[in-house]
Write a protein that holds these residues in place. Structure first.
Motif: not given
Length: 471
Positions: A6-11, A119-127, A132-134
């Motif tokens: 989890k993070t504040d900001l994912c770029i 993106f796998i959801s409006p709040t999650e990104l898979q790398a 990553i939830t941001a």
């Protein structure tokens, strides 16, 4: 095993815009994750601004050897080592790479993940194996060369700006499809390094620039030996041995040894799975509002992928806009009215704000256009750099645009970018004292031209002066 953070900001994207956001945000106390599956530094460092300017510099040195006669310096044919020129390009990139490196950003405290993000959801990104939830995401994935589906092109060896700088064999005759800034910059660099060059443009070369300025630049480019064919829409491309042939819709045919495609850019959105995040795409990239938020209000898009002006400094400006919003929760909106740009041919071209045509359409009879020729500048005369012109578009004493073609246009335009960004009046430039002799005086003289009819052609002023002289 999937790892979650989890993070504040994912770029997403480690080009100039993404790196600016990451560096600023982490140093202001935010937890930052940066996701980049390609090269750190993005297009600008690796395939665009930096390598092209390095190759242009090599061409400039070669050209200087042939143009010294008016200064009393005997011209000499340069011995060009094309591969060594490309070594210079590589060395320049290598010198900048540490500033944009994974190591530097990890040293700042950024969690860098060297994978592409989806993106796998409006709040999650898979790398890769990380999800990553941001609280906020920033899409800064940039753009790539657009290669149109011209019949036969897929069977022909061709280059774009992403691989032309790796070419070690000097083209005998370079065919360039596309007469925009990228095509014309690389065309001039190559002709100065000794290649024959033909530019094939489907419409008008430098067609997005002020036509008067473009005509001045194109005359010089043609004089240096670049063949520029306009209204030549490529219809078929073929290759036989070492000869590439481009046929156009009007029946013309052009042959060369190498082919560069420079017809435009496309946004890098294919890997993002925008639909899963509820983000609406557009033809030019991603739909954003004035604050650069996408249709998913947790997600911003900046730089090329936001669908506006495609410049490195635009991405950097966007970074500042969203840092204010994402980190401090303050309202912040982006504008392009004060963003300058330059094309690094010789003579250079630069623009900020409205062109003359745009200003006439928007402001009508309220518009005044002042002009000043490079030939009237003493520094330009001393360096035989008299080919050039500045035009400033003014409405009620306030500049709304400036166009420059000539030596160091990219430097001179910065004065007008400052004026327009801060909504200054033309008098601010007229009051400036420029050192003599400099090209910077061109800006002051253009500003002075606004007052010439008001001071020297005014009957009222003359009456006042004659009255005062009685005493």
């Amino acid at each position: 095993m999937v790892h979650r953070i989890k993070t504040d900001l994912c770029i997403i994207g480690g080009g100039s815009g993404g790196l600016s956001v990451a560096a600023g945000a982490v140093q202001m106390g935010a937890n930052v994750v940066l996701v980049e599956g390609g090269k750190m530094g993005g297009d600008c460092l690796n395939y665009g601004c930096v390598p092209s300017k390095a190759l242009i510099a090599a061409g400039k040195h070669a050209h200087a050897m042939t143009t010294g006669a008016p200064f009393g310096v005997a011209p000499a044919k340069p011995k060009v080592d094309y591969a060594a020129a490309k070594d210079h390009v590589r060395n320049v990139i290598a010198g900048i790479e540490p500033h944009d490196s994974v190591e530097r950003f990890e040293g700042l405290g950024v969690n860098v993940i060297t994978e592409y993000g989806t993106f796998i959801s409006p709040t999650e990104l898979q790398a890769g194996d990380t999800i990553i939830t941001a609280r906020r995401f920033v899409i800064s994935t940039g753009s790539s060369p657009f290669v149109p589906p011209i019949p036969g092109l897929d069977k022909v060896t061709h280059y774009t700006n992403e691989d032309i700088f790796e070419l070690r064999e000097q083209p005998k005759h370079l065919l360039v499809i596309g007469g925009g800034p990228i095509g014309m910059e690389l065309a001039q660099a190559h002709v100065r390094l000794g290649s024959k060059v033909t530019v094939i443009e489907g419409f008008k070369a430098l067609g997005k620039d002020d036509p008067e300025m473009a005509a001045i630049a194109l005359e010089r480019l043609r004089a240096e030996g670049i063949v520029i064919e306009e209204d030549a829409l490529a219809e078929e491309i073929s290759q036989k041995g070492d000869v590439i042939t481009v046929k156009t819709k009007d029946g013309r045919s052009f042959k060369g040894s190498h082919l560069l495609m420079a017809v435009g850019r496309k946004p890098n959105t294919d890997k993002l799975n925008l639909e899963a995040a509820g983000i609406e795409p557009t033809r030019g990239g991603i739909k954003v509002d004035a604050s650069l938020k996408t249709t998913n209000k947790r997600v911003y898009a900046i730089g090329d992928v936001a669908g506006g002006l495609q410049f490195t400094h635009m991405a950097g400006y966007h970074a500042g806009v969203i840092i204010k919003s994402a980190l401090f929760g303050l309202p912040s909106k982006a504008s392009s009215a004060h963003i300058p740009w330059a094309t690094y041919i010789d003579p250079e071209m630069a623009q900020v704000g409205l062109t003359e045509a745009q200003a006439r359409e928007e402001h009508g009879d309220k518009l005044e256009v002042v002009r000043f020729e490079y030939a009237e500048n003493d520094r330009a005369r001393s360096e035989l750099a008299t080919t050039g012109l500045i035009k400033v578009m003014i409405v009620k004493g306030r500049p709304v645009g400036a166009s420059i073609v000539g030596a160091q246009a990219g430097e001179l335009i910065q004065t007008w970018a400052l004026v327009i960004a801060n909504k200054l009046k033309i008098g601010a430039v007229a009051a400036m004292v420029a050192p003599y002799p400099t090209l910077g005086e061109i800006n002051k003289r253009a500003a002075g031209a606004y007052y010439t009819p008001r001071l020297f052609e005014s009957d009222f002023v003359k009456k006042v002066v004659r009255f005062v002289q009685r005493f």
